[in-house]
Design a protein around this motif. Structure first.
Motif, short mmCIF file in Angstrom:
data_model
loop_
_atom_site.label_atom_id
_atom_site.label_comp_id
_atom_site.label_asym_id
_atom_site.label_seq_id
_atom_site.Cartn_x
_atom_site.Cartn_y
_atom_site.Cartn_z
N GLY A 124 4.22 18.32 -16.17
CA GLY A 124 4.07 18.12 -17.57
C GLY A 124 5.10 17.19 -18.00
O GLY A 124 5.43 16.98 -19.02
N VAL A 125 5.48 16.09 -17.08
CA VAL A 125 6.49 15.13 -17.45
C VAL A 125 5.56 14.03 -17.86
O VAL A 125 4.86 13.47 -17.14
CB VAL A 125 7.41 14.97 -16.34
N TYR A 126 5.79 13.32 -19.15
CA TYR A 126 4.89 12.25 -19.73
C TYR A 126 5.99 11.16 -19.70
O TYR A 126 7.00 11.17 -19.48
CB TYR A 126 4.75 12.55 -21.23
N TRP A 127 5.04 10.21 -19.50
CA TRP A 127 5.69 8.62 -19.23
C TRP A 127 6.60 8.35 -20.09
O TRP A 127 7.81 7.55 -19.83
CB TRP A 127 4.60 7.52 -19.33
N PRO A 128 6.50 8.42 -21.46
CA PRO A 128 7.61 8.21 -22.45
C PRO A 128 9.05 8.71 -22.01
O PRO A 128 10.00 8.25 -21.89
CB PRO A 128 7.30 8.68 -23.77
N ASP A 164 0.77 -1.15 0.11
CA ASP A 164 -0.27 0.13 0.05
C ASP A 164 0.91 1.37 0.19
O ASP A 164 0.73 2.18 -0.61
CB ASP A 164 -1.08 0.18 1.12
N ARG A 165 2.02 1.37 0.63
CA ARG A 165 2.94 2.45 0.82
C ARG A 165 3.47 2.71 -0.47
O ARG A 165 3.35 3.64 -1.16
CB ARG A 165 4.12 2.11 1.89
N TYR A 166 4.14 1.58 -1.05
CA TYR A 166 4.54 1.67 -2.68
C TYR A 166 3.43 2.25 -3.58
O TYR A 166 3.80 2.98 -4.45
CB TYR A 166 5.13 0.41 -3.00
N ASP A 175 1.42 9.27 -5.84
CA ASP A 175 1.95 10.62 -5.55
C ASP A 175 3.22 11.14 -6.62
O ASP A 175 2.91 12.16 -6.97
CB ASP A 175 2.82 10.80 -4.29
N LEU A 176 3.96 10.02 -7.07
CA LEU A 176 5.12 10.37 -7.95
C LEU A 176 4.19 10.67 -9.36
O LEU A 176 4.73 11.60 -10.25
CB LEU A 176 5.90 9.35 -7.97
N THR A 177 3.29 9.89 -9.75
CA THR A 177 2.71 9.97 -10.89
C THR A 177 2.06 11.34 -10.86
O THR A 177 2.03 12.20 -12.07
CB THR A 177 1.43 9.00 -11.06
#
Length: 93
Positions: free
Chosen positions: A82-86, A65-67, A73-75
């Motif tokens: 404005g940072v995208y996953w790629p 759950d913590r992870y 939160d990081l997402t």
């Protein structure tokens, strides 16, 4: 007189058989009591092991759950700047 001696011998023989049968029963009871104690101890050990495993599972669930929360939160932080996953995966757009 011979008849009394014969009767005494028969009674002694029957008494010895009864004593032997009684001793066998006592031995069986002791054997069963020891088996019962062994099984109770084994059950207690299984209960203790199950309790340990429940604690481990609980700790692992808390860690999971913590992870999950940390990843969420990081997402959110990445989305807010404005940072995208790629790009986050090391790929340039």
């Amino acid at each position: 007189m011979d008849e009394l001696l014969r009767e005494r011998d028969i009674l002694n023989k029957n008494m010895l058989k009864a004593v032997s049968a009684t001793q066998k029963q006592i031995d069986l009871v002791k054997l069963h009591e020891q088996a019962k104690r062994n099984l109770e101890e084994e059950i207690q050990n299984y209960k203790e092991e199950a309790q340990k495993q429940r604690k481990i599972i609980f700790q692992l669930e808390k860690e999971r759950d913590r992870y999950i929360n940390e990843a969420s939160d990081l997402t959110q932080k990445m989305d807010s700047v404005g940072v995208y996953w790629p790009l986050a995966e090391g790929k340039l757009c």
